[in-house]
Design a protein around this motif. Structure first.
Motif, PDB file in Angstrom:
ATOM      1  N   ALA A  13       9.695   6.961  -8.696  1.00 30.63           N
ATOM      2  CA  ALA A  13      10.658   5.989  -8.151  1.00 30.63           C
ATOM      3  C   ALA A  13      10.061   5.145  -7.026  1.00 30.63           C
ATOM      4  N   THR A  14       9.141   5.704  -6.261  1.00 28.26           N
ATOM      5  CA  THR A  14       8.511   4.917  -5.186  1.00 28.26           C
ATOM      6  C   THR A  14       7.802   3.710  -5.805  1.00 28.26           C
ATOM      7  N   ILE A  15       7.130   3.959  -6.905  1.00 26.91           N
ATOM      8  CA  ILE A  15       6.322   2.915  -7.550  1.00 26.91           C
ATOM      9  C   ILE A  15       7.208   1.945  -8.335  1.00 26.91           C
ATOM     10  N   SER A  16       8.184   2.501  -9.067  1.00 29.71           N
ATOM     11  CA  SER A  16       9.029   1.599  -9.868  1.00 29.71           C
ATOM     12  C   SER A  16       9.834   0.664  -8.956  1.00 29.71           C
ATOM     13  N   SER A  17      10.225   1.150  -7.792  1.00 30.89           N
ATOM     14  CA  SER A  17      10.981   0.279  -6.862  1.00 30.89           C
ATOM     15  C   SER A  17      10.112  -0.901  -6.419  1.00 30.89           C
ATOM     16  N   ILE A  18       8.857  -0.603  -6.110  1.00 30.17           N
ATOM     17  CA  ILE A  18       7.939  -1.671  -5.678  1.00 30.17           C
ATOM     18  C   ILE A  18       7.794  -2.694  -6.809  1.00 30.17           C
ATOM     19  N   ARG A  19       7.628  -2.180  -8.016  1.00 33.74           N
ATOM     20  CA  ARG A  19       7.407  -3.083  -9.149  1.00 33.74           C
ATOM     21  C   ARG A  19       8.672  -3.868  -9.499  1.00 33.74           C
ATOM     22  N   TRP A  20       9.834  -3.225  -9.424  1.00 29.17           N
ATOM     23  CA  TRP A  20      11.084  -3.929  -9.732  1.00 29.17           C
ATOM     24  C   TRP A  20      11.344  -5.063  -8.743  1.00 29.17           C
ATOM     25  N   GLU A  21      10.778  -4.957  -7.558  1.00 27.28           N
ATOM     26  CA  GLU A  21      10.933  -6.042  -6.581  1.00 27.28           C
ATOM     27  C   GLU A  21       9.802  -7.062  -6.702  1.00 27.28           C
ATOM     28  N   GLY A  22       9.039  -6.964  -7.772  1.00 27.88           N
ATOM     29  CA  GLY A  22       8.017  -7.985  -8.057  1.00 27.88           C
ATOM     30  C   GLY A  22       6.756  -7.826  -7.221  1.00 27.88           C
ATOM     31  N   CYS A  23       6.607  -6.699  -6.552  1.00 27.64           N
ATOM     32  CA  CYS A  23       5.402  -6.470  -5.757  1.00 27.64           C
ATOM     33  C   CYS A  23       4.428  -5.564  -6.521  1.00 27.64           C
ATOM     34  N   THR A  24       3.212  -5.455  -5.999  1.00 31.57           N
ATOM     35  CA  THR A  24       2.176  -4.666  -6.673  1.00 31.57           C
ATOM     36  C   THR A  24       1.850  -3.433  -5.827  1.00 31.57           C
ATOM     37  N   ILE A  48       0.849  -1.201   0.000  1.00 32.60           N
ATOM     38  CA  ILE A  48       0.000   0.000   0.000  1.00 32.60           C
ATOM     39  C   ILE A  48       0.876   1.240   0.000  1.00 32.60           C
ATOM     40  N   THR A  49       0.596   2.155  -0.914  1.00 36.30           N
ATOM     41  CA  THR A  49       1.440   3.347  -1.029  1.00 36.30           C
ATOM     42  C   THR A  49       0.605   4.545  -1.493  1.00 36.30           C
ATOM     43  N   THR A  50       1.285   5.648  -1.680  1.00 36.64           N
ATOM     44  CA  THR A  50       0.602   6.888  -2.046  1.00 36.64           C
ATOM     45  C   THR A  50       0.738   7.186  -3.548  1.00 36.64           C
ATOM     46  N   PRO A  51      -0.306   7.747  -4.146  1.00 36.07           N
ATOM     47  CA  PRO A  51      -0.186   8.165  -5.551  1.00 36.07           C
ATOM     48  C   PRO A  51       0.490   9.528  -5.688  1.00 36.07           C
ATOM     49  N   PHE A  52       0.631  10.255  -4.550  1.00 33.80           N
ATOM     50  CA  PHE A  52       1.245  11.580  -4.634  1.00 33.80           C
ATOM     51  C   PHE A  52       2.709  11.442  -4.236  1.00 33.80           C
ATOM     52  N   GLU A  57      -9.367   0.003   4.197  1.00 37.84           N
ATOM     53  CA  GLU A  57     -10.286  -0.499   3.159  1.00 37.84           C
ATOM     54  C   GLU A  57      -9.539  -1.083   1.954  1.00 37.84           C
ATOM     55  N   ARG A  58      -8.234  -0.810   1.839  1.00 38.47           N
ATOM     56  CA  ARG A  58      -7.467  -1.343   0.704  1.00 38.47           C
ATOM     57  C   ARG A  58      -6.615  -2.569   1.092  1.00 38.47           C
ATOM     58  N   ILE A  59      -6.704  -2.975   2.366  1.00 38.75           N
ATOM     59  CA  ILE A  59      -5.921  -4.146   2.798  1.00 38.75           C
ATOM     60  C   ILE A  59      -6.643  -5.427   2.359  1.00 38.75           C
ATOM     61  N   THR A  60      -5.871  -6.337   1.753  1.00 37.82           N
ATOM     62  CA  THR A  60      -6.439  -7.640   1.365  1.00 37.82           C
ATOM     63  C   THR A  60      -5.558  -8.739   1.967  1.00 37.82           C
ATOM     64  N   LYS A  61      -5.883  -9.975   1.652  1.00 36.67           N
ATOM     65  CA  LYS A  61      -5.064 -11.073   2.192  1.00 36.67           C
ATOM     66  C   LYS A  61      -3.661 -11.073   1.552  1.00 36.67           C
ATOM     67  N   ASN A  62      -3.509 -10.344   0.457  1.00 36.39           N
ATOM     68  CA  ASN A  62      -2.195 -10.290  -0.217  1.00 36.39           C
ATOM     69  C   ASN A  62      -1.332  -9.108   0.212  1.00 36.39           C
ATOM     70  N   THR A  63      -1.881  -8.243   1.073  1.00 41.15           N
ATOM     71  CA  THR A  63      -1.100  -7.064   1.471  1.00 41.15           C
ATOM     72  C   THR A  63       0.042  -7.499   2.391  1.00 41.15           C
ATOM     73  N   CYS A  64       1.248  -7.003   2.076  1.00 38.36           N
ATOM     74  CA  CYS A  64       2.393  -7.369   2.918  1.00 38.36           C
ATOM     75  C   CYS A  64       2.994  -6.153   3.622  1.00 38.36           C
ATOM     76  N   ALA A  65       2.732  -4.943   3.119  1.00 37.64           N
ATOM     77  CA  ALA A  65       3.404  -3.782   3.714  1.00 37.64           C
ATOM     78  C   ALA A  65       2.695  -2.483   3.356  1.00 37.64           C
ATOM     79  N   ILE A  66       3.067  -1.451   4.109  1.00 38.69           N
ATOM     80  CA  ILE A  66       2.631  -0.081   3.794  1.00 38.69           C
ATOM     81  C   ILE A  66       3.905   0.712   3.517  1.00 38.69           C
ATOM     82  N   LEU A  67       3.898   1.469   2.424  1.00 32.42           N
ATOM     83  CA  LEU A  67       5.085   2.244   2.057  1.00 32.42           C
ATOM     84  C   LEU A  67       4.680   3.710   1.839  1.00 32.42           C
ATOM     85  N   PRO A  68       4.571   4.452   2.932  1.00 28.46           N
ATOM     86  CA  PRO A  68       4.187   5.870   2.788  1.00 28.46           C
ATOM     87  C   PRO A  68       5.411   6.735   2.481  1.00 28.46           C
ATOM     88  N   VAL A  69       5.139   7.960   2.049  1.00 29.11           N
ATOM     89  CA  VAL A  69       6.206   8.920   1.733  1.00 29.11           C
ATOM     90  C   VAL A  69       6.022  10.141   2.638  1.00 29.11           C
TER      91      VAL A  69
END
Ligand SMILES: Cc1ncc(COP(=O)(O)O)c(C=O)c1O
Length: 362
Positions: A87-98, A79-83, A118-130
């Motif tokens: 690089a925050t997003i590409s790092s998550i994706r380069w590590e194979g996460c969504t 879980i992360t922020t759109p604002f 409300e965005r946490i699912t059984k697949n959520t592993c972390a929160i990455l705020p900025v």
């Protein structure tokens, strides 16, 4: 070549002699990298200055996030922020996460903790705020949600060198915090970054991960990469660190001047600061994108180049992530402009920029 243009930012640089003095040693020793003496000194001095326990310096703030994800062995949704910067997003994706976006608070511009669960699912592993523009996230609320759902927390603190929260360095929060020492940041090594973990095991793992996964006996025990900072970059960091306090004080003074000048117009909005900030940016939120574009045009006509940052909201990069509407982040991204702010910018420059901005608003 020097010109009279005013850009959104310029690096804060120590006198060249300070750097060349340090580089003489590098040339004498012939050690350019591999945890050399300047890297060790840079890490020690940063840790002392910021009053932190552990630091792992790396080549940039992007790889710092990737190392953090790898060190915590994260798999699944983060879980992360759109604002934020891409690089925050590409790092998550380069590590194979969504990346899974949660909209922001329109006042603080940080992830809105009320919308995380409300965005946490059984697949959520972390929160990455900025900590956006160095403004601390609501750390207690985020940590409470993370604990309740057994999630890891990585803070992308790329903007936050010099920020304290509840009396301690902002880098000591979360399972890991990461930062950037890019040229535009409060402390720069040209390119650079670091990871911070209070847990010694995670700290040691990140040291191995940046060095091909090797342990002290040169056994490859982790799936590592090459993220080592060089001695030359460390020399810049050591030299610049001596001026960091001065640079932070200067930023705050200039930020205050801008704010005083611009606050006369109630249509302009500013980020609400949570306790402390390093005032490394001066973001202004305009009533509309049309007005922002007019301000930008008028400033450009005077060779002044503010920057739309962050723009666009990263959830709209449809080639990289499936689009999900983030109304607050998209609206703010359309209306926010960072005005020039750096060490060599004069008070007169700030008054000129503020006046020009106010004139457009009428
Ligand atoms: C929020 C954020 N995260 C990560 C990064 C990446 O840092 P770097 O440019 O050092 O790779 C940046 C860069 O500006 C950033 O703004």
């Amino acid at each position: 070549m020097a010109n009279n243009n005013i850009y959104v930012t310029m690096p804060t640089l120590a006198p060249l002699e300070d750097v060349t003095e340090l580089l003489k040693g590098v040339w004498e020793r012939g050690i350019l990298t591999h945890n050399g003496p300047l890297i060790q000194r840079f890490e020690k001095e940063v840790a002392e200055f910021l009053r932190i326990k552990n630091i792992v310096s790396v080549v940039n703030g992007t790889l710092a996030i990737q190392l953090a994800i790898k060190a915590l062995d994260l798999k699944g949704e983060i879980i992360t922020t759109p604002f934020t910067f891409i690089a925050t997003i590409s790092s998550i994706r380069w590590e194979g996460c969504t990346p899974v976006f949660v909209d922001i608070d329109p006042e603080t511009l940080n992830i809105d903790p009320r919308k995380i669960e409300e965005r946490i699912t059984k697949n959520t592993c972390a929160i990455l705020p900025v900590h956006v523009f160095g403004n601390p996230c609501p750390i207690e609320e985020i940590d409470e949600i993370a604990k309740k759902h057994n999630l890891k927390v990585i803070y992308d603190a790329a903007h936050a060198v010099g920020v304290n929260y509840n009396g301690k360095c902002i880098f000591e929060y979360g399972d890991i915090s990461t930062t950037s020492f890019h040229a535009t940041k409060m402390l720069n090594t040209a390119e650079g970054g670091a990871c911070f973990a209070l847990n010694d095991k995670i700290h040691e793992k990140m040291k191995r991960l940046r060095f091909f996964g090797y342990d002290n006996k040169k056994d490859a025990v982790d799936d590592g990469t090459n993220a080592k900072m060089t001695e030359v970059h460390a020399a810049m960091g050591i030299a610049n660190l001596k001026y960091l306090k001065q640079a932070l004080d200067d930023r705050k003074e200039k930020y205050t001047l801008y704010k005083e000048r611009l606050s006369v117009n109630p249509d302009l909005k500013f980020q609400r600061i949570n306790q402390d900030c390093n005032y490394s940016y001066f973001p202004v939120i305009f009533p509309s994108e049309t007005i922002l574009l007019k301000v930008e045009k008028d400033l450009n006509a005077q060779n002044i180049y503010p920057r739309r940052y962050f723009y666009p909201s990263v959830n709209t990069y449809k080639d990289i992530v499936p689009y999900i509407k983030m109304p607050v982040s998209e609206d703010i991204a359309n209306r926010i402009l960072c005005l020039p702010l750096y060490y060599d910018l004069t008070r007169e420059d700030i008054i000129k920029i503020a006046n020009c901005t106010l004139e457009v608003l009428g």
